[in-house]
Design an enzyme around this catalytic site. Structure first.
Site, PDB file in Angstrom:
ATOM      1  N   PHE A 140       0.840  -1.200   0.000  1.00 33.29           N
ATOM      2  CA  PHE A 140       0.000   0.000   0.000  1.00 33.29           C
ATOM      3  C   PHE A 140       0.872   1.245   0.000  1.00 33.29           C
ATOM      4  O   PHE A 140       1.792   1.368   0.809  1.00 33.29           O
ATOM      5  CB  PHE A 140      -0.913   0.022   1.227  1.00 33.29           C
ATOM      6  N   GLY A 141       0.576   2.162  -0.917  1.00 33.32           N
ATOM      7  CA  GLY A 141       1.273   3.438  -0.984  1.00 33.32           C
ATOM      8  C   GLY A 141       0.299   4.583  -0.825  1.00 33.32           C
ATOM      9  O   GLY A 141      -0.803   4.545  -1.372  1.00 33.32           O
TER      10      GLY A 141
ATOM     11  N   GLU B 226      12.136   2.810   2.523  1.00 34.26           N
ATOM     12  CA  GLU B 226      11.229   3.315   3.548  1.00 34.26           C
ATOM     13  C   GLU B 226      11.814   3.351   4.958  1.00 34.26           C
ATOM     14  O   GLU B 226      11.267   3.992   5.833  1.00 34.26           O
ATOM     15  CB  GLU B 226       9.939   2.482   3.559  1.00 34.26           C
TER      16      GLU B 226
END
Length: 176
Positions: free
Chosen positions: A8-9, A85
């Site tokens: 998920f972004g 990230e």
């Protein structure tokens, strides 16, 4: 569990994933919201002059994109995401259910903001956010460019985030 991976972004992963995928879908994650809540000392700022980057702060819901990764690409994509990230480990790797635009629910890899990390900025006013973003630059460029890209790409996705638009106006008013 299958060898399949969904990611998920909600920020730059929406327009610049940087990894191979076999499916992309608009998606909504409940219980978290998009927020400039992480001090950036790597990508968009430095230790001497921190900027701000997005995180998934507790509360609300957020529209973003979910990517289905082929089993053969799973290990490489995961390694890439950890490097991208987690340069200062400000996020907590988690699995959360998201709703895709076609109604399906899939479990996704998400990176949640760690509210106990020293880089957690918390709930800053738009003025405080603008002061941190204006003039900050890191390894990935100017902080204002990150915010500008966000607003532009959210608009392309049909996502209206009025607070991000107001924030951009404040920052642009402060930029030299």
């Amino acid at each position: 569990m299958s060898d399949e991976l969904w990611v998920f972004g909600y920020g730059s992963l929406m327009w610049r994933p940087g990894f191979p995928f076999v499916e992309r879908s608009p998606a909504t994650l409940a219980g978290r919201r998009r927020a400039f809540c992480i001090y950036s000392v790597h990508h968009r700022g430095t230790y001497e002059r921190p900027g701000l980057v997005l995180g998934l702060a507790p509360g609300g819901s957020v529209r973003g994109a979910a990517y289905r990764i082929a089993p053969a690409d799973r290990a490489g994509v995961y390694a890439y995401l950890m490097e991208r990230e987690q340069p200062t480990e400000t996020y907590i790797e988690a699995r959360r259910w998201v709703r895709l635009a076609d109604g399906r629910r899939v479990e996704c890899l998400v990176f949640l903001s760690d509210v106990h990390h020293p880089q957690w900025a918390g709930a800053l006013s738009l003025e405080q956010q603008a002061q941190l973003i204006a003039g900050a630059t890191g390894l990935s460029g100017r902080n204002v460019d990150y915010l500008r890209d966000l607003v532009e790409h959210l608009g392309r996705e049909g996502i209206v985030d009025r607070s991000m638009e107001v924030l951009l106006g404040l920052v642009e008013g402060m930029e030299p």
